[in-house]
Each structure stands twice: as C-alpha cells, then as structure tokens.
Design a protein around this motif. Sequence first.
Motif, PDB file in Angstrom:
ATOM      1  N   LEU A  63       0.819  -1.210   0.000  1.00 35.78           N
ATOM      2  CA  LEU A  63       0.000   0.000   0.000  1.00 35.78           C
ATOM      3  C   LEU A  63       0.854   1.262   0.000  1.00 35.78           C
ATOM      4  CD1 LEU A  63      -2.875  -0.951   2.461  1.00 35.78           C
ATOM      5  CD2 LEU A  63      -3.034  -0.615  -0.023  1.00 35.78           C
ATOM      6  N   THR A  64       1.944   1.260   0.781  1.00 34.44           N
ATOM      7  CA  THR A  64       2.806   2.446   0.806  1.00 34.44           C
ATOM      8  C   THR A  64       3.504   2.635  -0.537  1.00 34.44           C
ATOM      9  OG1 THR A  64       4.668   1.232   1.800  1.00 34.44           O
ATOM     10  CG2 THR A  64       3.181   2.404   3.309  1.00 34.44           C
ATOM     11  N   LEU A  65       3.867   1.552  -1.194  1.00 39.30           N
ATOM     12  CA  LEU A  65       4.485   1.667  -2.518  1.00 39.30           C
ATOM     13  C   LEU A  65       3.509   2.260  -3.536  1.00 39.30           C
ATOM     14  CD1 LEU A  65       6.466  -1.689  -2.665  1.00 39.30           C
ATOM     15  CD2 LEU A  65       7.459   0.613  -2.677  1.00 39.30           C
ATOM     16  N   ILE A  66       2.270   1.812  -3.496  1.00 41.44           N
ATOM     17  CA  ILE A  66       1.255   2.346  -4.409  1.00 41.44           C
ATOM     18  C   ILE A  66       1.020   3.828  -4.117  1.00 41.44           C
ATOM     19  CG2 ILE A  66      -1.206   2.267  -4.982  1.00 41.44           C
ATOM     20  CD1 ILE A  66      -0.970  -0.830  -4.515  1.00 41.44           C
ATOM     21  N   ALA A  67       0.857   4.161  -2.839  1.00 40.67           N
ATOM     22  CA  ALA A  67       0.627   5.562  -2.456  1.00 40.67           C
ATOM     23  C   ALA A  67       1.814   6.423  -2.867  1.00 40.67           C
ATOM     24  CB  ALA A  67       0.383   5.667  -0.956  1.00 40.67           C
ATOM     25  N   TYR A  68       3.028   5.916  -2.692  1.00 43.04           N
ATOM     26  CA  TYR A  68       4.213   6.688  -3.058  1.00 43.04           C
ATOM     27  C   TYR A  68       4.273   6.920  -4.569  1.00 43.04           C
ATOM     28  CZ  TYR A  68       9.001   8.292  -3.355  1.00 43.04           C
ATOM     29  OH  TYR A  68      10.123   9.037  -3.633  1.00 43.04           O
ATOM     30  N   ARG A  69       3.953   5.911  -5.351  1.00 45.41           N
ATOM     31  CA  ARG A  69       3.949   6.081  -6.814  1.00 45.41           C
ATOM     32  C   ARG A  69       2.934   7.132  -7.244  1.00 45.41           C
ATOM     33  NH1 ARG A  69       4.159  -0.035  -7.210  1.00 45.41           N
ATOM     34  NH2 ARG A  69       6.388  -0.442  -7.180  1.00 45.41           N
ATOM     35  N   LEU A  70       1.758   7.114  -6.621  1.00 42.54           N
ATOM     36  CA  LEU A  70       0.748   8.130  -6.922  1.00 42.54           C
ATOM     37  C   LEU A  70       1.239   9.524  -6.537  1.00 42.54           C
ATOM     38  CD1 LEU A  70      -2.490   6.262  -5.803  1.00 42.54           C
ATOM     39  CD2 LEU A  70      -1.780   6.797  -8.159  1.00 42.54           C
ATOM     40  N   PHE A  71       1.893   9.614  -5.386  1.00 42.55           N
ATOM     41  CA  PHE A  71       2.448  10.902  -4.964  1.00 42.55           C
ATOM     42  C   PHE A  71       3.499  11.391  -5.957  1.00 42.55           C
ATOM     43  CE2 PHE A  71       5.904  13.226  -2.929  1.00 42.55           C
ATOM     44  CZ  PHE A  71       5.218  14.378  -2.563  1.00 42.55           C
ATOM     45  N   LEU A  72       4.356  10.488  -6.433  1.00 44.81           N
ATOM     46  CA  LEU A  72       5.392  10.892  -7.398  1.00 44.81           C
ATOM     47  C   LEU A  72       4.767  11.460  -8.676  1.00 44.81           C
ATOM     48  CD1 LEU A  72       8.068   8.070  -7.114  1.00 44.81           C
ATOM     49  CD2 LEU A  72       8.234  10.433  -6.294  1.00 44.81           C
ATOM     50  N   LYS A  73       3.674  10.857  -9.116  1.00 44.68           N
ATOM     51  CA  LYS A  73       2.987  11.384 -10.309  1.00 44.68           C
ATOM     52  C   LYS A  73       2.452  12.786 -10.035  1.00 44.68           C
ATOM     53  CE  LYS A  73       1.822   7.018 -12.403  1.00 44.68           C
ATOM     54  NZ  LYS A  73       0.816   6.196 -13.012  1.00 44.68           N
ATOM     55  N   TRP A  74       1.820  12.969  -8.883  1.00 42.84           N
ATOM     56  CA  TRP A  74       1.308  14.285  -8.520  1.00 42.84           C
ATOM     57  C   TRP A  74       2.443  15.299  -8.415  1.00 42.84           C
ATOM     58  CZ3 TRP A  74       2.561  17.388  -4.385  1.00 42.84           C
ATOM     59  CH2 TRP A  74       1.814  18.555  -4.280  1.00 42.84           C
ATOM     60  N   GLN A  75       3.528  14.896  -7.742  1.00 46.78           N
ATOM     61  CA  GLN A  75       4.651  15.815  -7.542  1.00 46.78           C
ATOM     62  C   GLN A  75       5.284  16.200  -8.878  1.00 46.78           C
ATOM     63  OE1 GLN A  75       8.190  14.328  -5.622  1.00 46.78           O
ATOM     64  NE2 GLN A  75       8.426  16.249  -4.484  1.00 46.78           N
ATOM     65  N   SER A  76       5.427  15.261  -9.792  1.00 49.62           N
ATOM     66  CA  SER A  76       5.982  15.554 -11.118  1.00 49.62           C
ATOM     67  C   SER A  76       5.097  16.550 -11.857  1.00 49.62           C
ATOM     68  CB  SER A  76       6.120  14.257 -11.906  1.00 49.62           C
ATOM     69  OG  SER A  76       6.559  14.510 -13.200  1.00 49.62           O
ATOM     70  N   TRP A  77       3.791  16.326 -11.817  1.00 46.33           N
ATOM     71  CA  TRP A  77       2.850  17.251 -12.444  1.00 46.33           C
ATOM     72  C   TRP A  77       2.961  18.627 -11.800  1.00 46.33           C
ATOM     73  CZ3 TRP A  77      -1.222  19.724  -9.964  1.00 46.33           C
ATOM     74  CH2 TRP A  77      -2.060  20.467 -10.796  1.00 46.33           C
ATOM     75  N   HIS A  78       3.031  18.661 -10.471  1.00 47.70           N
ATOM     76  CA  HIS A  78       3.112  19.923  -9.738  1.00 47.70           C
ATOM     77  C   HIS A  78       4.411  20.659 -10.064  1.00 47.70           C
ATOM     78  CE1 HIS A  78       3.296  22.600  -6.202  1.00 47.70           C
ATOM     79  NE2 HIS A  78       1.992  22.619  -6.358  1.00 47.70           N
ATOM     80  N   ARG A  79       5.526  19.934 -10.185  1.00 50.75           N
ATOM     81  CA  ARG A  79       6.821  20.564 -10.498  1.00 50.75           C
ATOM     82  C   ARG A  79       6.786  21.164 -11.909  1.00 50.75           C
ATOM     83  NH1 ARG A  79      10.177  16.414  -9.749  1.00 50.75           N
ATOM     84  NH2 ARG A  79      10.196  16.768  -7.529  1.00 50.75           N
ATOM     85  N   ARG A  80       6.174  20.448 -12.878  1.00 56.53           N
ATOM     86  CA  ARG A  80       6.052  20.990 -14.233  1.00 56.53           C
ATOM     87  C   ARG A  80       5.199  22.247 -14.229  1.00 56.53           C
ATOM     88  NH1 ARG A  80       5.225  15.609 -15.404  1.00 56.53           N
ATOM     89  NH2 ARG A  80       2.989  15.982 -15.706  1.00 56.53           N
TER      90      ARG A  80
END
Length: 131
Positions: free
Chosen positions: A110-127
């Motif tokens: 579950l933490t791995l899935i949540a972390y992957r979702l966060f990385l997608k959000w963070q990448s979008w936010h950084r762009r």
Amino acid sequence: MTALHDIEVFYDGDCPVCRWEVRFYSRMDQDHRVRWTDIETLRDEALPAQKTRADLLGRFHVRDIAAPKDDHGTDTEWHIGVEAFARIWQVLPGFRHVAFLFEVHGIRQLTLIAYRLFLKWQSWHRRRRSR
C-alpha cells in the motif's frame, strides 16, 4: 553538522507536501538526529557524489551520515522512496517503534502504491511550477 545527526534527508523545498512533512518531522526531532537538506537551495558543487539534482528530485532520498564510503568515495547507505520514509521513522521518537510496519507485506504494498501516486502528482506539480 553536529555529531548527533544520524541521517540526512534530501527534500524538495518547492513541494508544499514535502515542506509540510519536514516541518512536522522537525518538530519531533528534538535530538537533532536528522539533517534536513533542501535540494532546491543546494548548490551544484554541494550535491552528494554520484547524485544529480534530477536524481534527488525524482525520488525521495535519505542517507546514513555515518555510513562507510566505497572505493570511489561514494556513500554506500542510501535509502530511496518508501525505504527513505522507513529510515526517518527509525530515528524519530514516536515513530521508531512502528517503523517495522514498512516491512509488513500488505502495508508495504500500500505504501508503494501511495508513493507512486504521490510521485505522479509531484511531477505534475513541479512541471506546473516551472511554467
């Protein structure tokens, strides 16, 4: 840096979630076991050996400060992604007794899935920030 630091946390100081987490964890870190390093304010020459700014911003990095170095002077004890969060929990009071949860199979997944979702959000936010 004091001799008390156990780990160094490299975080994205432009990420609002990251800043919130650092403030939260910093309040718990009364013994100064964690050295908090904002990647965005780090000069290029101060980047850790064998790590680029993109590496550090791409996934969450924690390194053990007292860890040995390999034959090339590179740090050998890096914790990346979910393992980085587990390492922070291991040194902070209030969390160190439950850090083992990162090793429990279902919780870890579950933490791995949540972390992957966060990385997608963070990448979008950084762009979005860079526009």
